[in-house]
Every structure is written in C-alpha cells, then in structure tokens.
Enzyme design. Structure first.
Site, PDB file in Angstrom:
ATOM      1  N   TYR A 113       1.395  -0.773  -0.184  1.00 61.14           N
ATOM      2  CA  TYR A 113       0.468   0.109  -0.384  1.00 61.14           C
ATOM      3  C   TYR A 113       0.881   0.900   0.159  1.00 61.14           C
ATOM      4  O   TYR A 113       1.520   1.188   1.354  1.00 61.14           O
ATOM      5  CB  TYR A 113      -0.708  -0.640   1.186  1.00 61.14           C
ATOM      6  CG  TYR A 113      -1.853  -0.890   0.708  1.00 61.14           C
ATOM      7  CD1 TYR A 113      -3.725  -0.458   0.879  1.00 61.14           C
ATOM      8  CD2 TYR A 113      -2.022  -2.139   1.313  1.00 61.14           C
ATOM      9  CE1 TYR A 113      -3.891  -1.832   0.602  1.00 61.14           C
ATOM     10  CE2 TYR A 113      -2.743  -3.484   1.444  1.00 61.14           C
ATOM     11  CZ  TYR A 113      -4.565  -2.464   1.168  1.00 61.14           C
ATOM     12  OH  TYR A 113      -5.103  -3.712   1.315  1.00 61.14           O
ATOM     13  N   HIS A 138      -3.668  -2.637  -7.714  1.00 62.80           N
ATOM     14  CA  HIS A 138      -5.046  -3.607  -8.287  1.00 62.80           C
ATOM     15  C   HIS A 138      -6.379  -2.118  -8.074  1.00 62.80           C
ATOM     16  O   HIS A 138      -7.186  -2.771  -7.962  1.00 62.80           O
ATOM     17  CB  HIS A 138      -4.487  -4.410  -6.971  1.00 62.80           C
ATOM     18  CG  HIS A 138      -5.619  -5.531  -6.739  1.00 62.80           C
ATOM     19  ND1 HIS A 138      -6.657  -5.405  -6.032  1.00 62.80           N
ATOM     20  CD2 HIS A 138      -5.572  -6.364  -7.031  1.00 62.80           C
ATOM     21  CE1 HIS A 138      -6.912  -6.522  -6.017  1.00 62.80           C
ATOM     22  NE2 HIS A 138      -6.991  -7.578  -6.154  1.00 62.80           N
ATOM     23  N   HIS A 139      -6.044  -1.234  -7.358  1.00 61.90           N
ATOM     24  CA  HIS A 139      -7.167  -0.270  -6.246  1.00 61.90           C
ATOM     25  C   HIS A 139      -6.781   0.610  -5.714  1.00 61.90           C
ATOM     26  O   HIS A 139      -5.119   0.695  -5.323  1.00 61.90           O
ATOM     27  CB  HIS A 139      -7.837  -1.314  -5.323  1.00 61.90           C
ATOM     28  CG  HIS A 139      -7.652  -1.440  -4.086  1.00 61.90           C
ATOM     29  ND1 HIS A 139      -7.796  -2.570  -3.314  1.00 61.90           N
ATOM     30  CD2 HIS A 139      -7.789   0.048  -3.437  1.00 61.90           C
ATOM     31  CE1 HIS A 139      -7.415  -2.648  -2.036  1.00 61.90           C
ATOM     32  NE2 HIS A 139      -6.896  -1.195  -1.828  1.00 61.90           N
ATOM     33  N   HIS A 160      -2.529   0.708  -3.595  1.00 63.83           N
ATOM     34  CA  HIS A 160      -2.119  -0.568  -3.618  1.00 63.83           C
ATOM     35  C   HIS A 160      -2.276  -1.769  -5.182  1.00 63.83           C
ATOM     36  O   HIS A 160      -2.229  -2.307  -6.107  1.00 63.83           O
ATOM     37  CB  HIS A 160      -3.745  -1.981  -3.358  1.00 63.83           C
ATOM     38  CG  HIS A 160      -3.552  -3.207  -3.123  1.00 63.83           C
ATOM     39  ND1 HIS A 160      -4.757  -3.999  -3.206  1.00 63.83           N
ATOM     40  CD2 HIS A 160      -2.062  -3.840  -3.035  1.00 63.83           C
ATOM     41  CE1 HIS A 160      -4.361  -5.146  -2.793  1.00 63.83           C
ATOM     42  NE2 HIS A 160      -3.142  -5.524  -2.881  1.00 63.83           N
ATOM     43  N   HIS A 173     -15.852  -1.323   4.187  1.00 63.55           N
ATOM     44  CA  HIS A 173     -14.096  -1.684   4.666  1.00 63.55           C
ATOM     45  C   HIS A 173     -13.750  -2.188   5.523  1.00 63.55           C
ATOM     46  O   HIS A 173     -14.422  -1.745   6.511  1.00 63.55           O
ATOM     47  CB  HIS A 173     -14.073   0.143   4.311  1.00 63.55           C
ATOM     48  CG  HIS A 173     -12.368   0.377   4.240  1.00 63.55           C
ATOM     49  ND1 HIS A 173     -11.447   0.290   4.370  1.00 63.55           N
ATOM     50  CD2 HIS A 173     -11.819   0.358   6.667  1.00 63.55           C
ATOM     51  CE1 HIS A 173      -9.968   0.185   5.125  1.00 63.55           C
ATOM     52  NE2 HIS A 173     -10.257   0.516   5.953  1.00 63.55           N
ATOM     53  N   HIS A 199     -10.204  -3.949   7.465  1.00 66.66           N
ATOM     54  CA  HIS A 199      -8.835  -5.003   7.071  1.00 66.66           C
ATOM     55  C   HIS A 199      -8.696  -5.845   6.967  1.00 66.66           C
ATOM     56  O   HIS A 199      -9.367  -6.636   5.710  1.00 66.66           O
ATOM     57  CB  HIS A 199      -8.189  -4.156   8.495  1.00 66.66           C
ATOM     58  CG  HIS A 199      -7.786  -2.917   8.724  1.00 66.66           C
ATOM     59  ND1 HIS A 199      -6.849  -1.825   9.856  1.00 66.66           N
ATOM     60  CD2 HIS A 199      -8.066  -1.311   7.870  1.00 66.66           C
ATOM     61  CE1 HIS A 199      -6.819  -0.827   9.607  1.00 66.66           C
ATOM     62  NE2 HIS A 199      -7.737  -0.491   7.879  1.00 66.66           N
ATOM     63  N   MET A 231     -11.463  -2.956  11.563  1.00 68.68           N
ATOM     64  CA  MET A 231     -12.255  -1.955  10.829  1.00 68.68           C
ATOM     65  C   MET A 231     -13.704  -2.130  10.232  1.00 68.68           C
ATOM     66  O   MET A 231     -13.564  -3.602  10.281  1.00 68.68           O
ATOM     67  CB  MET A 231     -11.791  -1.009   9.923  1.00 68.68           C
ATOM     68  CG  MET A 231     -10.837   0.292  10.205  1.00 68.68           C
ATOM     69  SD  MET A 231     -10.261   1.464   9.286  1.00 68.68           S
ATOM     70  CE  MET A 231      -9.393   2.940  10.104  1.00 68.68           C
TER      71      MET A 231
END
Length: 626
Positions: free
Chosen positions: A239, A271-272, A342, A421, A423, A496
């Site tokens: 990241y 990837h994103h 990412h 979202h 983790h 999260m």
C-alpha cells in the site's frame, strides 16, 4: 466438447530445433499440433447466442505477465455472462474459474487442454486436493475458440445461477477468479492437478450496476492525483501513500466524475486506488511518498480519511448523479489530499516504475445538491475485538434512530453508492436499513468481500433514509491464523468495520457509528478474571488491547464476548463534520431492537432444457483467419 486436430495445419508448427532431446521434440510436435487446432468453432445449436454489438465493455488482466486477459458482457434479462479469454503465446491449455476465497481447491472451472493429438473443452471442478474432475452438468458453453497471431481466444458463456452444487453462484459480490496455465499436454482431465500448474487469482465484481452515463458540462476540467515515479516494491502486497495539495486559493468545485489513470504496462499490478481529503482542522500536512506501513509515515496522515474517489481493478469511470457532485476546494476544506495505491505483485517483479493515480473531473458550475459521504459501522476503537482462531466472528455497528431523527432533513437522504471497508481479516460486510424495528432493505452486501479489493459501487437502486431509520452494518471476520485478539483501530493489523455511503443532499452528519460501552466491557474483563484459571490484567494502567491479550480464549469467554456485543448498551458517535457530536446523551444507549430481519434471497434455479452429455461432444471446426 471435443475439438479434433487437423493435419492441414501441421505446416504452421514453429521451429523446435533448439529443444534438447528427441522426446522433447516429440512432445513439442504434439503441442504445436494442438495449438494449431484452436480455430473458429461454431456450434449449430449455439448460433445466434453470441453477445450483441460492442460485446465486452469490461476487461481485466488476470496475471501480472499479461498472458491472460478476460473480457465479459452481462445480460441481466437472460441472467447470463459471456466471457472472452485471450491467451497470448502458445500454450497447451488454460484453466479459468471461480472459488469462494480464491483458492484452487473446490473451484468451479473451465478447462481447455490437449493430449497432444486432440484438444478438449470441459466444465470442471477441483476437489480438496486440487484434482480436476469433469462436471456432470456442463453449464459453461463454448461458443468459439480462435487462433490469433498472438495466441488464441475463447468465447464461452454461463448463467449466473446453475443450482449445480459444484458451480459458483455469481452474485453482485466480489468474485475471486482463479486461473492456470498448462505448459504441456495431459492424457486426460483427471491427470491434471492444480498444484502442478502456474496458477493465480484475481478479484473483480462481474455484475456491475447499469447506471446511465450523465453528459459532461462544457466547463468540465480535470486534475490528476498521481504518485510520481514509484519503484514498485517486489513484495506481493504494497500500500503506497502519497500526499499532495490543491493549488493555493483553489475555489470550490464539484467533482462529477473520476477515472483511473494507470501507467501502461502496469495494468496487472495496480490493484486499487483511493483519494482521501485530509481533515480541514489542520492547516498543514507533512509531505510523504512511500509505503503506508513505513515507520517514517507521519501519524497525522491517519487524519486524511475523507474519501473523494476509489477505484478497483475492472471498474469503469464513476459518475455522480446529475443532480449532485462532491464539493472540494474553497476556504472550508483542506487543500491536502492523500493518494493510496494498492500494488498486487504476486510474482515479485522487480524494477517496475509507476505513476498511476486517479483523474478527477470537476466543474465550477455547482449542481443542485452537494453529495456527502457518511461513515457507518464501528468506531475505530479497541473496545471492539475479534478473538483469535475464529472462522466467522461478527461485529455490528449502528446508526441509531435517535441520531437519524436529529441529524437528517425532513425529506431524508438518498444513498446512491457505497464503499465497504475492513482490514485484513474481513470476509463479509452488509448494511441493512431498518424502520420501526423491521429490516426493510439491504443497502449494500458483499458475501465474498476482500480487503484487497475495495471500490465505490453504484447501487442498483437508490436507497432513501428517513428520519428515525436505523442503519445496521455487520462485518464477519476470520482470525484462524492469529494467536492474539484483533482489536479495532487504524493499524493494518487492527480491524475496522465501515461502510462509506455516498448520498445527497449533504448534511452535517458525517459519522454515525457505535461501539460497546466501555464500562460494560470492563465488567466482561472482571468476569473473565473471576471465573478463569488465568489472571486477566484489569489493573487501571492496563490498556484495552493489553486486557484482551491476557484473556484465555476458551469457549466460555468467546461466547460471553459475543453476548456482550449483541446485548450490552452502546456508545453512539453521532458526529458532525467537525468531529463534534450532535447535542444530546450518546453514552449507555439502548441496543436497537430489531423484531424482523431480512432473509438472504434464495437463488432461482434455471430450467434445464437438455441433460448434459455423458461423454464429450465432437465439434465440427472451420478454419479461422489469422
């Protein structure tokens, strides 16, 4: 289906003079023959079933080397997906399919392989050991296999739902695609095991929401938020964080569309991406350009969490409704933005440079409504934790009727998009709207959620939230590989549970989340300490993470924690944009009472017109132009 090899194409075989042994040359000859037979295949019974003009609006690379590229088209009327799989270079066969979490075992597959004399296509599945088996129901249908100057491509289709227990149910969720490349012939399908293949996975949402594309105004401008010349680390997952800022005195605008800008050649590695706006309360943020988990990353970057844009592999441009746009710029917002990229590099490719990012399209002609982003779910707090060795532990956060009654306008708000979202341990996320104690509709659900694939998704239908409604966000976690409790927090190894909902008109309510009351959690620790054989640290100086770390995780302590989270009073965060709570008492709030819950829809099984053949079907072929 069975594709006979054609002697006429032997002249197209490549030169194999450099092969080291006679047996290798013989295998190469069979291999070249098999590749040569990938011609245009037209099955009479399937004529006219190909997708319409401009058939493949969606496409993604499957592997980092760019050998396999997938394109697809969705027919919601027929509930069928047409796939086109392009294979670059000579190959003895390919594997493609789907599985629950991207594993090669228990996967739903199509197989194209050769025995050196003939080539075969089959709907197949893999068992728990990776062994390939032909499916008794052939629900994937091959429409065409064509040799091209660069390799070959396959055109095939499959219904969303087959009700074959060996088949994957294609839903709106994230889909874990798996692939494999066969480098040599196999005498039978049963001779193939995925452990001996070059395999990988890719994540994508196959069933996209079909939202009309609004027209762009004449005064539209663009701004690229891109990390400059990043040397992509040779790690499987990275990241990358980059801080930039808007020009001085940048006036207020509306973002009305955004799209990805990916460096050519890196399409399979990026990837994103997400763009966050930093908190307006801070006048300055330190410059940073590096891995998000770097020890050199300033802590203040954790306050750059207001989502402006999010893109994931396979997603097209994101358009806001014609009546709304996201405001940015102006004196009341931060000039600082954080780009997060990412990189997914499973082959650990070295030396690749990248300057990918997101292009914002914005206008000075303000639309009737500001679009807002509201956080639903759990507060970022260690009070909410997942025990270790759990396969499906659920945590739930609430936006209560008291908060929506106080903070929403009389006309309500309209949610048109959502970004889920968690983790690393999150595996399922769902937000449900409840009214008068009854669950009414799902706002967004992903039963195959992956933290490595996060995008803002347009809802198929706009969801209107009225004053007094309750929004319930539940996350399911898997901590099988962890030995300590996973507590909530900002860190990547913490957890999260969030749904960033995009809505209009914007209100002052930016965060509507909950957590268990701290006092009741302390009662839990005291109870564990009293009845357990091991001492749990409940001394005043012990932090909540330290307390969780000392819990002996037997079945009693696990069940008691689940009960606590399901019935104890909660602390509500009904927060304004300034992070200040709306006036009122928000601690020790009663647990929302839900008397009627929604059931997940049961897949509708299609009527089978014919039984699948007991043996492969011979297909008459025609030569295709190169």
């Amino acid at each position: 289906m069975l594709i006979p090899a054609m002697q006429a194409y032997l002249s197209h075989q490549p030169c194999w003079s450099s092969l080291p042994s006679p047996s290798a040359r013989e295998a190469a000859s069979m291999y070249g023959t098999a590749v040569a037979i990938f011609l245009v295949i037209l099955v009479a019974a399937l004529q006219g079933s190909e997708p319409p003009e401009s058939p493949f609006p969606y496409h993604i690379p499957l592997d980092p080397e760019g050998i396999l590229e997938l394109s697809w088209n969705v027919s919601y009327v027929q509930e069928i997906i047409h796939f086109q799989l392009q294979v670059r270079g000579l190959r003895a066969g390919v594997l493609f399919g789907m599985s629950d979490r991207g594993q090669m075992e228990n996967a739903d597959l199509i197989m194209l392989w050769t025995d050196g004399d003939r080539a075969y296509f089959a709907d197949a599945w893999s068992d728990q050991k990776g062994q390939i088996h032909r499916d008794s129901h052939q629900d994937y249908q091959l429409l065409r296999a064509q040799r091209t100057p660069n390799g070959l491509f396959l055109l095939f289709k499959r219904p969303f739902v087959t009700c074959d227990p060996k088949d994957y149910v294609i839903e709106d969720d994230t889909v874990h695609l798996v692939y494999g490349i066969l480098e040599e012939p196999f005498q039978s399908l049963e001779a193939i095991n995925t452990s001996g293949l070059h395999t990988g996975l890719q994540r994508v949402q196959l069933l996209k929401s079909e939202v009309p594309t609004p027209a762009m105004p004449e005064d539209v401008q663009t701004m690229d938020i891109r990390a400059p010349d990043v040397l992509i680390p040779d790690n499987e997952t990275t990241y990358w964080c980059y801080i930039t800022e808007l020009p001085p005195h940048f006036p207020r605008h509306h973002i009305i569309m955004y799209e990805a800008v990916v460096t050519e050649g890196n399409e399979a590695l990026v990837h994103h991406m997400e763009v966050f706006q930093c908190a307006a309360e801070s006048e300055d943020f330190p410059k940073f350009n590096g891995p998000c988990d770097s020890k050199m990353k300033p802590d203040r970057l954790n306050y750059c969490r207001h989502v402006l844009a999010a893109w994931a592999l396979g997603a097209k441009a994101f358009y806001y409704p014609e009546e709304a746009g996201v405001a940015f710029g102006g004196p009341d917002s931060s000039r600082f933005l954080r780009l997060e990229v990412h990189y997914h590099n499973p082959r650990k490719i070295q030396g690749r440079h990248d300057s990918s990012g997101i292009r914002l399209h914005y206008t000075a002609t303000m639309r009737p409504h500001d679009a807002g982003i509201m956080e639903l779910g759990l507060v970022y707090t260690p009070l909410m934790a997942i025990p270790p060795q759990e396969t499906a532990f659920v945590l739930t956060g609430y936006c209560t009727d008291k908060c929506t009654q106080m903070a929403l306008p009389d006309s309500g708000i309209h949610i048109f998009a959502s970004q889920l979202h968690t983790h690393l341990t999150g595996q399922k996320v769902v937000t449900v709207l409840a009214r008068d104690g009854q669950e009414k509709k799902v706002v967004n659900r992903d039963n195959h959620y992956s933290p490595h694939f996060q995008e803002i998704r347009m809802l198929k239908k706009v969801v209107t939230v009225h004053r007094g409604d309750v929004l319930i966000t539940s996350c399911t976690y898997n901590t099988e590989n962890r030995t300590l409790a996973t507590v909530g927090g900002f860190g990547i190894m913490e957890e999260m549970c969030v749904n960033y909902v995009h809505y209009y008109p914007q209100t002052k309510l930016e965060l509507c989340k909950s957590a268990v009351d701290d006092g009741f959690l302390q009662k839990y620790f005291h109870t564990v300490n009293r009845f357990g054989n091991e001492e749990v640290c409940t001394c005043p100086q012990a932090s909540v993470p330290q307390q969780f770390a000392s819990v002996p995780w037997n079945s009693f302590n696990r069940d008691m924690l689940k009960a606590l989270y399901n019935y104890a009073p909660i602390s509500m965060h009904c927060n304004k944009t300034s992070a200040i709570r709306f006036p009122g008492e928000w601690n020790l709030q009663p647990f929302p009472k839900i008397t009627s819950t929604l059931e997940e829809p049961t897949p509708r099984c299609p009527i089978r017109q014919t039984q699948s053949p007991a043996s492969p079907t011979v297909v008459i072929t025609e030569a295709g132009a190169e």
